[in-house]
Design a protein around this motif. Sequence first.
Motif, mmCIF file in Angstrom:
data_model
loop_
_atom_site.group_PDB
_atom_site.id
_atom_site.type_symbol
_atom_site.label_atom_id
_atom_site.label_comp_id
_atom_site.label_asym_id
_atom_site.label_seq_id
_atom_site.Cartn_x
_atom_site.Cartn_y
_atom_site.Cartn_z
ATOM 1 N N ILE A 1 0.858 -1.184 0.000
ATOM 2 C CA ILE A 1 0.000 0.000 0.000
ATOM 3 C C ILE A 1 0.897 1.237 0.000
ATOM 4 N N PRO B 1 -5.173 5.822 3.034
ATOM 5 C CA PRO B 1 -6.529 5.859 2.459
ATOM 6 C C PRO B 1 -7.220 7.190 2.727
ATOM 7 N N GLU C 1 -11.129 2.925 -0.127
ATOM 8 C CA GLU C 1 -9.683 2.760 0.043
ATOM 9 C C GLU C 1 -9.362 2.223 1.435
ATOM 10 N N PHE C 2 -10.094 2.697 2.442
ATOM 11 C CA PHE C 2 -9.854 2.232 3.808
ATOM 12 C C PHE C 2 -10.166 0.746 3.935
ATOM 13 N N ASP D 1 -10.304 -1.521 1.615
ATOM 14 C CA ASP D 1 -9.329 -2.296 0.843
ATOM 15 C C ASP D 1 -8.023 -2.421 1.614
ATOM 16 N N ALA D 2 -7.587 -1.318 2.213
ATOM 17 C CA ALA D 2 -6.320 -1.326 2.948
ATOM 18 C C ALA D 2 -6.383 -2.234 4.169
ATOM 19 N N PRO E 1 -9.862 9.375 6.937
ATOM 20 C CA PRO E 1 -10.575 9.226 5.661
ATOM 21 C C PRO E 1 -12.056 9.560 5.796
#
Length: 432
Positions: free
Chosen positions: A184, A188, A193-194, A196-197, A307
């Motif tokens: 990564i 994010p 994005e968060f 996924d991370a 985020p």
Amino acid sequence: MFKVSSGLTRTFLTLTTAALVLTACGGNDNGGGNAAPSDSQGGSSAAAGGKKTELLFWTPFSGADGAFMKDIVEKYNASQDSYKINFVIQPNGEYYKQLDVALSAGKDSPDLAIMHVDQIPTYASKGQLQPLDDIAGQSGIVKTDYVEAPVQYSTIEDKWYGIPLDIHPLVMYYNKDLFEAAGISGSPTNRAEFEDAVNKLTDKGKGQYGYVVPTLWPQQFIFPTLVWQNGGELWNGTDVAYNSPEAVEMIAWLRGLIDQGISPANVQQDGENTLFLQGKNAIQFNGPWMKSQFDEAGLNYGIAPVPQIGKAKQAVYAGSHSFVIPKNTTDAGVLAGIGDFLKYVAGNSLAWAESGQALASKPMLDSAEFKALPQSSVADSFSYVQFAPNVLNWGTIIEPVWGEINNALLGKKDPQKALDEAVAKSRQAMGK
């Protein structure tokens, strides 16, 4: 700035959110200077025969942050020959109780004090603070030199009651080593994005989690942030509103991270911080006051704005420390000294920024020295920070929420039921 266990793990919030206020100011040690006794009101003595005029200054900075403010005071005292600031740190967990006693008694009360911005309306309504407009004007301090949000909040009926020192929003800390290992490249910025991370960062075989969900503190910062981001409110103008669909959805989302194994269940107080320090929690939402603890631990971490998890807008809950002057500080020489000190702080507060805080003084924020600090990114969120609702005794009103959120995140209650019960208890506290 907030109540910390294990040295600096929590920060206060109390404002009441008593939880809020008390948590962000520091640890449980009672370190700090003791003011010299004085025979004048407020612990101050007028200059005579070449003596400096003494001022008594109270703060709740009983954690690691206290040393940074002490340094500012000592440098100010050495910079001139007219005034001496007697710097006193009161235990943060008892700060407002001690302040209430001192202000009510009118004896041995501070000439100048630090107050969380969301406490200012309550103390101003009780007639215990004096407006700062005249002192600010005489000292060359102008509102436009400060970030707008805390100035606006502490301006009541066109009178200015609090000169801001800092703004401490919820921020995101992340473990750079774990991010790199997971491939990564950046922090994010939104929910997709968060999510996924944190999935990539979770490795159950190693006991490593993407984001450990705290069930207690600092939910006092996290919950309001998520509610506002999702288009909800804590207060609708006449009543509490934190059992709305927008709020319930956010608690359900947090519980979903636990159910998916992104976070362990039954996290105890400060458990998320302990795992972060151990390199087993990749992301933590907390306050700027945590920075010194992570530095001391030698963590390779980054700081970024929280985020936008909610669906509606970017928003973040914040606190702010402000300078206030009690109503019973009336000596003209003492007031002149306070103005001189506040002007000094406005231009010499980088030491406070080194504690992890983001300053409220625009000249300091714009300085190359501040921009070079790792936490300078915290100021990126200042355009959308929000403080606690400007409602008298808000901390007492919202207090039931924290226990009910804990019940929901521990799986003891459905999120809707938990927040409904919190609202019922809050209305009871308001006498509704």
